[in-house]
Design a protein around this motif. Structure first.
Motif, PDB file in Angstrom:
ATOM      1  N   LEU A 155      12.546 -11.062  10.679  1.00 43.80           N
ATOM      2  CA  LEU A 155      11.175 -10.729  10.305  1.00 43.80           C
ATOM      3  C   LEU A 155      10.982 -10.915   8.813  1.00 43.80           C
ATOM      4  N   ARG A 156       9.924 -11.619   8.447  1.00 42.52           N
ATOM      5  CA  ARG A 156       9.647 -11.956   7.049  1.00 42.52           C
ATOM      6  C   ARG A 156       8.411 -11.174   6.590  1.00 42.52           C
ATOM      7  N   LEU A 157       8.608 -10.317   5.595  1.00 40.48           N
ATOM      8  CA  LEU A 157       7.549  -9.426   5.126  1.00 40.48           C
ATOM      9  C   LEU A 157       7.132  -9.775   3.709  1.00 40.48           C
ATOM     10  N   PRO A 158       5.900 -10.222   3.510  1.00 42.22           N
ATOM     11  CA  PRO A 158       5.378 -10.308   2.146  1.00 42.22           C
ATOM     12  C   PRO A 158       5.140  -8.887   1.636  1.00 42.22           C
ATOM     13  N   ALA A 159       4.752  -8.741   0.402  1.00 48.49           N
ATOM     14  CA  ALA A 159       4.484  -7.403  -0.127  1.00 48.49           C
ATOM     15  C   ALA A 159       3.275  -6.812   0.592  1.00 48.49           C
ATOM     16  N   VAL A 160       3.524  -5.791   1.408  1.00 47.65           N
ATOM     17  CA  VAL A 160       2.473  -5.174   2.200  1.00 47.65           C
ATOM     18  C   VAL A 160       2.616  -3.662   2.085  1.00 47.65           C
ATOM     19  N   ARG A 161       1.484  -2.955   2.136  1.00 47.15           N
ATOM     20  CA  ARG A 161       1.527  -1.502   1.991  1.00 47.15           C
ATOM     21  C   ARG A 161       2.106  -0.842   3.244  1.00 47.15           C
ATOM     22  N   LEU A 162       3.263  -0.244   3.103  1.00 51.59           N
ATOM     23  CA  LEU A 162       3.819   0.587   4.159  1.00 51.59           C
ATOM     24  C   LEU A 162       3.191   1.978   4.109  1.00 51.59           C
ATOM     25  N   VAL A 163       2.904   2.431   2.901  1.00 52.59           N
ATOM     26  CA  VAL A 163       2.179   3.677   2.683  1.00 52.59           C
ATOM     27  C   VAL A 163       0.990   3.359   1.792  1.00 52.59           C
ATOM     28  N   ASP A 164      -0.185   3.752   2.233  1.00 54.09           N
ATOM     29  CA  ASP A 164      -1.430   3.422   1.529  1.00 54.09           C
ATOM     30  C   ASP A 164      -2.062   4.715   1.023  1.00 54.09           C
ATOM     31  N   GLY A 165      -1.964   4.939  -0.300  1.00 54.98           N
ATOM     32  CA  GLY A 165      -2.547   6.143  -0.870  1.00 54.98           C
ATOM     33  C   GLY A 165      -1.969   7.419  -0.312  1.00 54.98           C
ATOM     34  N   GLY A 166      -0.698   7.392   0.069  1.00 58.45           N
ATOM     35  CA  GLY A 166      -0.033   8.566   0.621  1.00 58.45           C
ATOM     36  C   GLY A 166       0.004   8.619   2.132  1.00 58.45           C
ATOM     37  N   ASP A 167      -0.730   7.735   2.812  1.00 57.56           N
ATOM     38  CA  ASP A 167      -0.780   7.733   4.278  1.00 57.56           C
ATOM     39  C   ASP A 167       0.072   6.592   4.832  1.00 57.56           C
ATOM     40  N   LEU A 168       0.983   6.934   5.740  1.00 65.92           N
ATOM     41  CA  LEU A 168       1.838   5.927   6.353  1.00 65.92           C
ATOM     42  C   LEU A 168       0.999   4.948   7.163  1.00 65.92           C
ATOM     43  N   ASN A 169       1.222   3.658   6.946  1.00 63.64           N
ATOM     44  CA  ASN A 169       0.553   2.614   7.713  1.00 63.64           C
ATOM     45  C   ASN A 169       1.356   2.386   8.994  1.00 63.64           C
ATOM     46  N   GLU A 170       0.968   3.101  10.041  1.00 64.92           N
ATOM     47  CA  GLU A 170       1.723   3.058  11.291  1.00 64.92           C
ATOM     48  C   GLU A 170       1.767   1.655  11.882  1.00 64.92           C
ATOM     49  N   GLY A 171       0.699   0.872  11.673  1.00 67.33           N
ATOM     50  CA  GLY A 171       0.673  -0.478  12.223  1.00 67.33           C
ATOM     51  C   GLY A 171       1.747  -1.359  11.632  1.00 67.33           C
ATOM     52  N   VAL A 172       1.928  -1.297  10.307  1.00 67.49           N
ATOM     53  CA  VAL A 172       2.978  -2.083   9.658  1.00 67.49           C
ATOM     54  C   VAL A 172       4.349  -1.646  10.156  1.00 67.49           C
ATOM     55  N   LEU A 173       4.559  -0.334  10.240  1.00 66.20           N
ATOM     56  CA  LEU A 173       5.848   0.159  10.706  1.00 66.20           C
ATOM     57  C   LEU A 173       6.107  -0.266  12.147  1.00 66.20           C
ATOM     58  N   ASP A 174       5.077  -0.220  12.990  1.00 62.16           N
ATOM     59  CA  ASP A 174       5.246  -0.626  14.390  1.00 62.16           C
ATOM     60  C   ASP A 174       5.641  -2.098  14.493  1.00 62.16           C
ATOM     61  N   VAL A 175       5.000  -2.955  13.708  1.00 61.01           N
ATOM     62  CA  VAL A 175       5.345  -4.378  13.726  1.00 61.01           C
ATOM     63  C   VAL A 175       6.789  -4.573  13.289  1.00 61.01           C
ATOM     64  N   LEU A 176       7.178  -3.888  12.256  1.00 61.11           N
ATOM     65  CA  LEU A 176       8.542  -4.025  11.745  1.00 61.11           C
ATOM     66  C   LEU A 176       9.556  -3.597  12.812  1.00 61.11           C
TER      67      LEU A 176
END
Length: 540
Positions: A155-176
């Motif tokens: 899996l190749r990840l560009p710089a993407v927000r895993l946490v956005d303003g203190g809130d976990l980005n569940e969608g990014v984590l799920d994809v990973l």
């Protein structure tokens, strides 16, 4: 540079005593980050081998402090932070990145970049980089020796927000997690990285409470201090142009040697390393992003100057590194690169050291093992993935023997203890010992390689990414070469880059290279030879 930082003094207002105190505070924060990561991680690769690195950066993306972890991680970290800076980071953000063409090294090295904003404004970044035992791809462990494209490597990840303003980005984590073989382990290791970065923000906040704006001035001051010391060290080197050449033993697609050439130019207080003579990018996975080549050069420059210079952005400012676009050391996507980080980086280290040996022979050892001896074992069902780099011989030095069975060059990991390996994985360790007579003879003997053999208790895929199986670590000044390495599966020799499906009961045996000798063997003292025999360093 931001207007705020441009308006501040460049460290001149920080007195030497305060500078030393704050420098040590900052380095302590980076070290504590590493401790949090290692103790909080789930995978043996991080909690046992400590295949991870941590560092602090200022708001402009300059490294101001690092833990003494993995050279190939740390030298490449600034490129990852530069990519994050382009994404307009805000307080509470945590970016995840592993794309080698966007600030990463190879895909298993997953980097988290967190903003440090204890009072609401971003004043810096906490960065942790850890080798995850699997990030998908065509083979368990995500290091397929025959890969021709990066898409095969995971899996190749560009710089993407895993946490956005203190809130976990569940969608990014799920994809990973949906694209890896061991998602529970990956989730836990990412949580450990987040905890490490959060600890950094906490500690920097405490320093800000204690020292106020002086802390931000100290960011400038520590960088200025290291740059001045590094420039003074380089100025002591003889001016001139120095060349060296070596090869890699095939790229996993063909067995043809791949040239790696370096031209090192010392000019006053500046040092330039040009890899114009490197091969074009190859079909296999030994391509190395320029950030990896820079890491190797930075390591060498620190090794041959004063290693006590505080490691930060200032150390690297007097050093420039270049390689042609589309070459082995500056490839274009979608080149496969997973072996470039671990094996090509070692050869870059070797040729840069060899070039500098012409200028400062009293500071450069004979050839060390020149490989990380990567062993990756996993099953197709995703039950486990094991990754190890295996130590070998360090080259003899101008005034003493080389070290036995150590990690050299661009890696600085520990091993996986036998007890931990057998507890965590369906494997049994049969042999773990030094290889007698593997170090090259000389006035000073090269360090010994290792032999490590494991028997698998389940069907699995074994992947090997190794070097120095036919090109020995070089002796210098009359010293003999070190022994080459060897890979065997059930007693049959396999190539330096190979992926093999094996059945339960199969034994994988890795014999790692020894270091080269230094000086004429006739000049080795009788006492030293007697000690060699007594300590079992030579075959009787």
């Amino acid at each position: 540079m931001t207007d705020e930082r441009a308006g501040r003094a460049s460290g001149g207002d920080v007195d030497p005593v305060t500078l030393e105190i704050l420098r040590n505070h900052l380095e302590s924060v980076a070290e504590e980050m590493g401790h949090v990561l290692i103790t909080g991680a789930y995978s043996p690769n991080i909690k046992e081998r400590q295949d991870c690195s941590t560092a602090l950066f200022d708001a402009d993306g300059r490294m101001v402090a690092q833990a003494e972890h993995i050279p190939v991680h740390l030298g490449a970290m600034p490129d990852a932070v530069d990519v994050v800076l382009d994404e307009n980071p805000r307080p509470g953000d945590v970016f995840v990145v592993n794309d080698p063409f966007e600030g990463g090294t190879h895909l298993p090295d997953v980097t988290l970049v967190s903003t440090i904003a204890p009072e609401g404004d971003v004043l810096g970044f906490a960065v942790s980089r850890a080798h995850h035992a699997d990030v998908g791809g065509s083979a368990p462990g995500s290091m397929p020796p025959g890969a021709r494209e990066i898409y095969e490597e995971g899996l190749r990840l560009p710089a993407v927000r895993l946490v956005d303003g203190g809130d976990l980005n569940e969608g990014v984590l799920d994809v990973l997690l949906a694209n890896v073989r061991t998602p529970d382990e990956r989730r836990a290791d990412l949580q450990a990285q987040r905890a490490a970065n959060e600890r950094a923000e906490e500690r920097v906040g405490e320093l800000l409470d204690d020292h106020g704006p002086l802390l931000l001035d100290a960011f400038d001051a520590v960088v200025d201090y290291s740059r001045d010391r590094m420039e003074a060290e380089i100025a002591e080197l003889p001016d001139g142009e120095y060349d060296a050449r070596d090869v890699l033993e095939g790229d996993g697609v063909t067995d043809e040697d791949i040239p790696v050439e370096a031209t090192v130019t010392v000019d006053g207080s500046a040092l330039d390393v040009d890899f114009a003579g490197a091969a074009d990018q190859v079909a296999g996975n030994l391509n190395a992003p320029l950030s990896v080549a820079k890491s190797a050069v930075y390591f060498v420059v620190r090794a041959v100057t004063d290693p006590e210079i505080p490691p930060n952005h200032g150390c690297y400012e007097p050093v420039s590194v270049s390689a042609p676009e589309g070459s082995l050391l500056n490839p274009a996507p979608p080149a496969a690169v997973v072996g470039g980080n671990v094996e090509t980086s070692q050869r870059v280290t070797d040729v840069t050291l060899a070039a500098l040996a012409d200028a400062i022979p009293d500071r450069v050892p004979a050839g060390s093992q020149g490989t990380m001896n990567n062993l990756i074992v996993g099953d197709r069902d995703g039950e486990f993935t094991y990754y190890e780099t295996i130590a070998g011989g360090f080259g003899a030095r101008p005034d003493k023997d080389g070290m036995d069975g150590v990690q050299v060059g661009m890696t600085n990991t520990l091993n996986t203890p036998v007890e931990a390996l057998e507890t965590e994985y369906p494997m049994r360790v049969e042999t773990y010992a030094l290889r007698p007579s593997s170090g090259g003879d000389g006035e000073y003997r090269g360090g010994l390689g290792l032999e490590r053999a494991v028997t698998l208790q389940t069907d699995a895929t074994v992947s090997l990414l190794t070097e120095r199986r036919r090109t020995a670590p070089a002796g210098v000044d009359g010293g003999e070469d070190g022994a080459t390495g060897e890979n065997l599966v059930d007693g049959e020799r396999v190539p330096s880059k190979a992926s093999v499906d094996v059945s339960a009961g199969s034994t994988v045996r890795i014999r790692t290279p020894g270091g080269g000798g230094h000086g004429d063997p006739e000049d080795r003292s009788a006492d030293a030879r007697e000690a060699d025999r007594r300590d079992g360093k030579v075959d009787e």
